[in-house]
Design a protein around this motif. Structure first.
Motif, short mmCIF file in Angstrom:
data_model
loop_
_atom_site.label_atom_id
_atom_site.label_comp_id
_atom_site.label_asym_id
_atom_site.label_seq_id
_atom_site.Cartn_x
_atom_site.Cartn_y
_atom_site.Cartn_z
N MET A 1 0.82 -1.18 0.00
CA MET A 1 0.00 0.00 0.00
C MET A 1 0.87 1.26 0.00
O MET A 1 0.51 2.23 -0.58
CB MET A 1 -0.90 0.05 1.24
N GLY A 2 1.95 1.23 0.72
CA GLY A 2 2.80 2.41 0.78
C GLY A 2 2.53 3.24 2.01
O GLY A 2 2.96 2.90 3.09
N THR A 3 1.79 4.33 1.86
CA THR A 3 1.57 5.23 2.97
C THR A 3 0.19 5.07 3.59
O THR A 3 -0.76 4.62 2.94
CB THR A 3 1.73 6.70 2.54
N TYR A 4 0.10 5.45 4.84
CA TYR A 4 -1.17 5.45 5.56
C TYR A 4 -1.37 6.85 6.16
O TYR A 4 -0.40 7.53 6.50
CB TYR A 4 -1.15 4.45 6.71
N HIS A 5 -2.63 7.23 6.28
CA HIS A 5 -2.97 8.51 6.88
C HIS A 5 -4.10 8.30 7.88
O HIS A 5 -5.03 7.52 7.63
CB HIS A 5 -3.44 9.50 5.82
N LEU A 6 -4.01 9.02 8.98
CA LEU A 6 -5.09 9.05 9.95
C LEU A 6 -6.06 10.13 9.49
O LEU A 6 -5.66 11.27 9.28
CB LEU A 6 -4.52 9.39 11.33
N ASP A 7 -7.32 9.76 9.29
CA ASP A 7 -8.35 10.70 8.85
C ASP A 7 -8.92 11.39 10.08
O ASP A 7 -9.55 10.76 10.93
CB ASP A 7 -9.44 9.96 8.09
N LEU A 8 -8.71 12.70 10.16
CA LEU A 8 -9.17 13.46 11.32
C LEU A 8 -10.50 14.18 11.05
O LEU A 8 -10.99 14.93 11.88
CB LEU A 8 -8.11 14.49 11.72
N GLY A 9 -11.08 13.97 9.89
CA GLY A 9 -12.32 14.64 9.52
C GLY A 9 -12.04 16.02 8.97
O GLY A 9 -10.94 16.55 9.07
N ASP A 10 -13.06 16.62 8.37
CA ASP A 10 -12.94 17.96 7.80
C ASP A 10 -11.74 18.09 6.87
O ASP A 10 -11.03 19.11 6.89
CB ASP A 10 -12.88 19.03 8.89
N ALA A 11 -11.47 17.06 6.09
CA ALA A 11 -10.38 17.04 5.11
C ALA A 11 -9.01 17.19 5.76
O ALA A 11 -8.05 17.61 5.12
CB ALA A 11 -10.59 18.08 4.02
N GLN A 12 -8.88 16.86 7.04
CA GLN A 12 -7.59 16.89 7.72
C GLN A 12 -7.07 15.46 7.88
O GLN A 12 -7.82 14.58 8.28
CB GLN A 12 -7.72 17.50 9.12
N THR A 13 -5.80 15.27 7.57
CA THR A 13 -5.18 13.96 7.77
C THR A 13 -3.79 14.16 8.34
O THR A 13 -3.22 15.25 8.27
CB THR A 13 -5.05 13.17 6.44
N GLU A 14 -3.26 13.09 8.92
CA GLU A 14 -1.86 13.09 9.34
C GLU A 14 -1.23 11.82 8.78
O GLU A 14 -1.78 10.72 8.98
CB GLU A 14 -1.72 13.10 10.86
N GLU A 15 -0.11 11.97 8.08
CA GLU A 15 0.58 10.80 7.55
C GLU A 15 1.17 10.00 8.71
O GLU A 15 1.72 10.56 9.65
CB GLU A 15 1.69 11.20 6.59
N LEU A 16 1.03 8.69 8.63
CA LEU A 16 1.56 7.78 9.64
C LEU A 16 2.83 7.12 9.13
O LEU A 16 2.97 6.91 7.92
CB LEU A 16 0.52 6.71 9.98
N ASP A 17 3.72 6.78 10.05
CA ASP A 17 4.90 6.01 9.65
C ASP A 17 4.50 4.60 9.26
O ASP A 17 5.07 4.02 8.34
CB ASP A 17 5.92 5.96 10.78
N ASP A 18 3.53 4.04 9.98
CA ASP A 18 3.16 2.65 9.70
C ASP A 18 1.87 2.29 10.42
O ASP A 18 1.44 2.97 11.35
CB ASP A 18 4.27 1.71 10.17
N VAL A 19 1.27 1.22 9.97
CA VAL A 19 0.15 0.55 10.65
C VAL A 19 0.57 -0.90 10.76
O VAL A 19 0.85 -1.55 9.75
CB VAL A 19 -1.17 0.69 9.87
N ILE A 20 0.65 -1.41 11.99
CA ILE A 20 1.23 -2.74 12.22
C ILE A 20 0.39 -3.54 13.22
O ILE A 20 -0.52 -3.01 13.83
CB ILE A 20 2.69 -2.63 12.73
N HIS A 21 0.75 -4.78 13.37
CA HIS A 21 0.17 -5.68 14.38
C HIS A 21 -1.35 -5.76 14.32
O HIS A 21 -2.03 -5.63 15.34
CB HIS A 21 0.63 -5.30 15.79
N LEU A 22 -1.90 -5.99 13.12
CA LEU A 22 -3.34 -6.13 12.98
C LEU A 22 -3.77 -7.49 13.51
O LEU A 22 -3.29 -8.53 13.06
CB LEU A 22 -3.76 -5.99 11.51
N LEU A 23 -4.66 -7.47 14.47
CA LEU A 23 -5.21 -8.68 15.07
C LEU A 23 -6.73 -8.61 14.92
O LEU A 23 -7.36 -7.67 15.40
CB LEU A 23 -4.82 -8.74 16.55
N VAL A 24 -7.31 -9.57 14.20
CA VAL A 24 -8.76 -9.61 13.99
C VAL A 24 -9.26 -10.97 14.45
O VAL A 24 -8.81 -12.01 13.95
CB VAL A 24 -9.13 -9.38 12.51
N ASP A 25 -10.19 -10.95 15.39
CA ASP A 25 -10.74 -12.20 15.95
C ASP A 25 -9.61 -13.17 16.32
O ASP A 25 -9.63 -14.34 15.94
CB ASP A 25 -11.70 -12.85 14.97
N ASP A 26 -8.62 -12.68 17.03
CA ASP A 26 -7.49 -13.47 17.55
C ASP A 26 -6.54 -14.01 16.49
O ASP A 26 -5.71 -14.85 16.78
CB ASP A 26 -7.99 -14.63 18.42
#
Length: 124
Positions: A1-26
């Motif tokens: 995917m490359g980059t991730y951004h946190l959506d803060l609403g009102d067209a505001q975002t912050e670029e994230l370094d990473d999104v890691i350790h996704l755990l879904v239903d154990d």
């Protein structure tokens, strides 16, 4: 995917370094693979993930972090995979999310990492 951004609403975002350790239903899942292939679910899928902020932190995102770290609150969170201006960018929706813990991913560089727990997850 490359980059991730946190959506803060009102067209505001912050670029994230990473999104890691996704755990879904154990089950631990690769974030990029999940975003690319999620088919949704009729049943809620509880879990957690970690967002890692970079050094260029916006004041709005810092206020959001402080709000989500209040364990008495839950809120919906959107993480954008790719360019936030692109209508093609996939959006990871976390329903009723709260900060499970805050910690430092790497003590040398000291990025801020926040573990978010959620009641449900979906890709749109």
């Amino acid at each position: 995917m490359g980059t991730y951004h946190l959506d803060l609403g009102d067209a505001q975002t912050e670029e994230l370094d990473d999104v890691i350790h996704l755990l879904v239903d154990d089950a631990e899942l690769d974030v990029d693979a999940f975003i690319s292939s999620d088919q949704g679910s009729d049943e809620p899928r509880r879990g957690s993930l970690v967002i890692v902020r970079n050094d260029e932190r916006s004041a709005a995102a810092t206020r959001w972090v402080q709000a989500v770290e209040d364990l008495t609150t839950e809120q919906d969170v959107v993480i954008i995979a790719g360019d936030p201006a692109s209508p093609e960018a996939r959006r990871l929706h976390l329903t009723k999310a709260w900060a499970a813990t805050s910690f430092h991913e790497d003590e040398d560089e000291d990025p801020e990492a926040i573990a978010l727990a959620f009641a449900d997850i979906a890709v749109k």
